[in-house]
Design a protein around this motif. Structure first.
Motif, PDB file in Angstrom:
ATOM      1  N   GLU A   1      -1.936 -14.816   3.512  1.00 12.20           N
ATOM      2  CA  GLU A   1      -0.561 -14.378   3.763  1.00 12.20           C
ATOM      3  C   GLU A   1      -0.172 -15.025   5.085  1.00 12.20           C
ATOM      4  OE1 GLU A   1      -0.410 -10.061   3.724  1.00 12.20           O
ATOM      5  OE2 GLU A   1      -1.341  -9.991   1.751  1.00 12.20           O
TER       6      GLU A   1
ATOM      7  N   LEU B   1      11.312  -4.470  -9.504  1.00  6.30           N
ATOM      8  CA  LEU B   1      10.057  -5.165  -9.209  1.00  6.30           C
ATOM      9  C   LEU B   1      10.143  -6.575  -9.763  1.00  6.30           C
ATOM     10  CD1 LEU B   1       7.110  -2.903 -10.422  1.00  6.30           C
ATOM     11  CD2 LEU B   1       7.498  -3.620  -8.082  1.00  6.30           C
ATOM     12  N   GLY B   2       9.650  -7.538  -9.022  1.00  3.12           N
ATOM     13  CA  GLY B   2       9.620  -8.903  -9.554  1.00  3.12           C
ATOM     14  C   GLY B   2       8.793  -9.800  -8.662  1.00  3.12           C
TER      15      GLY B   2
ATOM     16  N   ASN C   1       0.024  -8.291   6.558  1.00  2.00           N
ATOM     17  CA  ASN C   1       0.560  -6.944   6.400  1.00  2.00           C
ATOM     18  C   ASN C   1      -0.532  -5.937   6.743  1.00  2.00           C
ATOM     19  OD1 ASN C   1       1.691  -4.589   5.414  1.00  2.00           O
ATOM     20  ND2 ASN C   1       1.503  -5.143   3.278  1.00  2.00           N
TER      21      ASN C   1
ATOM     22  N   PHE D   1       6.031 -11.880   3.994  1.00  3.88           N
ATOM     23  CA  PHE D   1       6.465 -11.455   5.331  1.00  3.88           C
ATOM     24  C   PHE D   1       7.244 -12.544   6.052  1.00  3.88           C
ATOM     25  CE2 PHE D   1       4.850  -7.250   6.629  1.00  3.88           C
ATOM     26  CZ  PHE D   1       4.342  -6.875   5.401  1.00  3.88           C
TER      27      PHE D   1
ATOM     28  N   SER E   1       6.576 -11.612  -3.659  1.00  2.00           N
ATOM     29  CA  SER E   1       7.018 -10.386  -4.300  1.00  2.00           C
ATOM     30  C   SER E   1       8.539 -10.398  -4.123  1.00  2.00           C
ATOM     31  CB  SER E   1       6.403  -9.168  -3.596  1.00  2.00           C
ATOM     32  OG  SER E   1       7.138  -8.023  -3.966  1.00  2.00           O
TER      33      SER E   1
ATOM     34  N   THR F   1      10.404  -8.223  -5.134  1.00  2.00           N
ATOM     35  CA  THR F   1      10.729  -6.818  -4.886  1.00  2.00           C
ATOM     36  C   THR F   1      11.187  -6.607  -3.438  1.00  2.00           C
ATOM     37  OG1 THR F   1       8.778  -6.448  -6.270  1.00  2.00           O
ATOM     38  CG2 THR F   1       9.769  -4.499  -5.252  1.00  2.00           C
ATOM     39  N   LYS F   2      10.715  -7.493  -2.553  1.00  2.00           N
ATOM     40  CA  LYS F   2      10.979  -7.319  -1.119  1.00  2.00           C
ATOM     41  C   LYS F   2      12.346  -7.917  -0.768  1.00  2.00           C
ATOM     42  CE  LYS F   2       6.922  -5.432  -0.860  1.00  2.00           C
ATOM     43  NZ  LYS F   2       6.538  -5.459  -2.257  1.00  2.00           N
TER      44      LYS F   2
ATOM     45  N   CYS G   1      -3.596  -7.265  -3.014  1.00  2.00           N
ATOM     46  CA  CYS G   1      -4.107  -8.651  -2.970  1.00  2.00           C
ATOM     47  C   CYS G   1      -5.610  -8.610  -2.703  1.00  2.00           C
ATOM     48  CB  CYS G   1      -3.406  -9.463  -1.880  1.00  2.00           C
ATOM     49  SG  CYS G   1      -1.647  -9.684  -2.156  1.00  2.00           S
TER      50      CYS G   1
ATOM     51  N   PHE H   1      -2.514  -7.566   2.097  1.00  2.00           N
ATOM     52  CA  PHE H   1      -1.955  -6.390   1.431  1.00  2.00           C
ATOM     53  C   PHE H   1      -3.035  -5.816   0.502  1.00  2.00           C
ATOM     54  CE2 PHE H   1       0.486  -5.134  -2.502  1.00  2.00           C
ATOM     55  CZ  PHE H   1       0.889  -3.908  -2.021  1.00  2.00           C
TER      56      PHE H   1
ATOM     57  N   ASP I   1       0.806 -16.374   0.074  1.00  2.00           N
ATOM     58  CA  ASP I   1       1.699 -15.240  -0.171  1.00  2.00           C
ATOM     59  C   ASP I   1       2.644 -15.197   1.033  1.00  2.00           C
ATOM     60  OD1 ASP I   1       2.902 -12.715  -0.157  1.00  2.00           O
ATOM     61  OD2 ASP I   1       1.168 -11.727  -1.062  1.00  2.00           O
TER      62      ASP I   1
ATOM     63  N   SER J   1       6.187  -8.805 -11.384  1.00  2.00           N
ATOM     64  CA  SER J   1       6.041  -8.147 -10.069  1.00  2.00           C
ATOM     65  C   SER J   1       5.417  -9.160  -9.116  1.00  2.00           C
ATOM     66  CB  SER J   1       5.118  -6.922 -10.183  1.00  2.00           C
ATOM     67  OG  SER J   1       3.797  -7.352 -10.456  1.00  2.00           O
ATOM     68  N   GLY J   2       5.361  -8.798  -7.856  1.00  2.00           N
ATOM     69  CA  GLY J   2       4.693  -9.665  -6.883  1.00  2.00           C
ATOM     70  C   GLY J   2       3.215  -9.788  -7.203  1.00  2.00           C
ATOM     71  N   MET J   3       2.607  -8.687  -7.645  1.00  2.00           N
ATOM     72  CA  MET J   3       1.181  -8.743  -7.957  1.00  2.00           C
ATOM     73  C   MET J   3       0.900  -9.594  -9.189  1.00  2.00           C
ATOM     74  SD  MET J   3      -0.202  -7.658  -5.410  1.00  2.00           S
ATOM     75  CE  MET J   3      -1.757  -8.279  -6.055  1.00  2.00           C
TER      76      MET J   3
HETATM   77  C1  LIG Z   1       2.289  -9.245   1.081  1.00  2.00           C
HETATM   78  C2  LIG Z   1       2.525  -8.663  -0.267  1.00  2.00           C
HETATM   79  N1  LIG Z   1       2.136  -9.344  -1.354  1.00  2.00           N
HETATM   80  C3  LIG Z   1       2.325  -8.852  -2.605  1.00  2.00           C
HETATM   81  C4  LIG Z   1       2.917  -7.629  -2.803  1.00  2.00           C
HETATM   82  C5  LIG Z   1       3.064  -7.104  -4.204  1.00  2.00           C
HETATM   83  O1  LIG Z   1       4.353  -7.088  -4.670  1.00  2.00           O
HETATM   84  P1  LIG Z   1       4.887  -6.136  -5.856  1.00  2.00           P
HETATM   85  O2  LIG Z   1       4.883  -4.749  -5.324  1.00  2.00           O
HETATM   86  O3  LIG Z   1       6.219  -6.689  -6.172  1.00  2.00           O
HETATM   87  O4  LIG Z   1       3.927  -6.281  -7.001  1.00  2.00           O
HETATM   88  C6  LIG Z   1       3.340  -6.894  -1.709  1.00  2.00           C
HETATM   89  C7  LIG Z   1       3.994  -5.588  -1.959  1.00  2.00           C
HETATM   90  O5  LIG Z   1       3.961  -4.665  -1.227  1.00  2.00           O
HETATM   91  C8  LIG Z   1       3.160  -7.414  -0.400  1.00  2.00           C
HETATM   92  O6  LIG Z   1       3.535  -6.730   0.688  1.00  2.00           O
END
Ligand SMILES: Cc1ncc(COP(=O)(O)O)c(C=O)c1O
Length: 392
Positions: free
Chosen positions: A153, A216-217, A157, A185, A204, A206-207, A113, A110, A182, A84-86
């Motif tokens: 970032e 998710l990734g 966000n 955006f 992420s 996922t976006k 984060c 976010f 990160d 996932s992004g996290m």
């Molecule tokens: C700026 C930012 N970083 C990280 C993430 C985390 O990504 P994920 O939901 O894939 O774990 C998000 C997700 O909303 C995000 O907006």
């Protein structure tokens, strides 16, 4: 391959064809791999070649294709794909930090984060100083000889503050700190974060990379030494690796990423311009508007100022909810970068955990609505927002 342009890289980089010569990338949906002999197994555990795999948590051919393709796009030496992004954000930070280290981070982050930096790292003896990311003096004061990493970032966000990455990276590099960015955006299409001074870039996936709301990734990009020497041992033993099926979804997403991101950014710009003087709005936040405080910086650092805008609706939460509920095309959800346009009310969802004072400090007002533009028709989307504002 290095001189291919983005769209070519997004289709062809990293491909590994099997003996069958398949057109679409193969999904190696296997947890592991067999060896011809005990000696071969021993040799592979000692050192694996580029086409040798052991166990899917360590690596997999489909995942490797995704890592090589995104590394080619980003101009990075190497990449590690995550669940996932996290997993990418927390993996990049925790793989390199230890008790006693100091981190400086932008405070507009976010929610998850922020949780990693504020709650998790402190439990392991890492101290974190938060700064207003747009204030270069604040970065200068906070970065010191014990600073091991700087986290930000590029575009925050949900208030879309743009940080002067080259200036912050210069200060960080003076004390030998690693700059971790990160870049969700800004998107991998519009931002060259590594060229601008980042040492490590996380996404992420996922976006925008999936961009169709399926999986998710995430991914961590950097030097080969950082990815294979620091990140891989940590990730492969702690378990945050990407699955082969997800990697295949992300590979398919990458193929259309450039086309989608450009269409989304064009709609974001058109919508921001159409709404910027609307009397029902306190503010339209989009770095592509001249009225945005970091407009000039954004246009210098990014090819396009992103696919997301935020609207601050007069009348607070009640008006924001009425607006959101009146939308006919856009869906209410919390992802972004998707083919479908998505609206989010950050104060009551993604940033709900924060105190009112903290929300106010970050500009997350009760009337703020984040709009992630999809690839629907631009005029239809603008008409949808206008009719929803009428309903307010
Ligand atoms: C700026 C930012 N970083 C990280 C993430 C985390 O990504 P994920 O939901 O894939 O774990 C998000 C997700 O909303 C995000 O907006």
């Amino acid at each position: 391959m290095d001189d291919w342009n983005t769209r070519t890289k997004l289709i062809h980089s990293g491909i590994r064809r099997s003996q069958y010569g398949e057109v679409a990338e193969a999904i190696y949906l296997t947890q592991g791999f067999v060896y011809d002999s005990a000696e071969q197994a021993e040799a592979r555990f000692l050192e694996s070649g580029p086409d040798e795999f052991i166990y899917a948590r360590y690596g997999n051919p489909t995942v490797k294709m995704f890592e090589d393709r995104i590394a080619a796009l980003e101009g990075a030496e190497d990449a590690f794909a995550t669940a996932s992004g996290m997993a990418a954000v927390s993996g990049a930070l925790t793989a390199m930090l230890k008790a006693g280290d100091h981190v400086v981070s932008a405070r507009a982050l976010f929610g998850s984060c922020l949780y990693i930096l504020e709650d998790v790292l402190s439990r392991y003896g890492v101290s974190v100083t938060f700064v207003d990311g747009t204030d270069l003096d604040a970065w200068k004061k906070a970065i010191n000889k014990d600073t091991k990493a700087v986290f930000l970032e590029t575009m925050s966000n949900p208030t879309l503050e743009v940080i002067d990455l080259p200036a912050v990276a210069k200060m960080a590099h003076r004390v030998g700190a690693t700059v971790i960015v990160d870049n969700v955006f800004a998107t991998p299409v519009f931002s060259r974060a590594l060229e601008l001074g980042a040492d490590v870039v996380v996404y992420s996936a996922t976006k925008h990379i999936d961009g169709q709301g399926r999986a998710l990734g995430g991914v961590i990009l950097g030097t080969q030494e950082f990815i294979r020497g620091t990140v891989e041992p940590y990730m492969k033993h702690t378990g945050g690796s990407m699955s082969p099926f997800t990697a295949w979804v992300m590979l398919k997403g990458l193929e259309t990423l450039d086309l989608r991101a450009r269409a989304q950014a064009a709609t974001a710009q058109a919508m921001a311009e159409a709404l910027q003087w609307d009397s029902r709005l306190e503010r339209v936040i989009y770095p592509g508007l001249e009225q945005h405080p970091q407009h000039v910086l954004a246009m210098n650092l990014l090819e396009k100022p992103g696919t997301v805008l935020s609207l601050d609706i007069k009348g607070g939460q009640e008006a924001a909810f009425r607006f959101i509920n009146a939308l006919k095309i856009m869906v209410i959800s919390n992802n972004l970068g998707d083919a479908k346009s998505i609206v989010t009310h950050p104060a009551t969802t993604t940033h709900q955990r924060l105190s009112d004072a903290r929300k106010a400090e970050l500009g997350i007002t009760p009337g703020l609505v984040r709009v992630s533009l999809g690839i629907e028709d631009t005029d239809d989307l603008i008409a949808d927002v206008k009719q929803a504002l009428d309903a307010v």
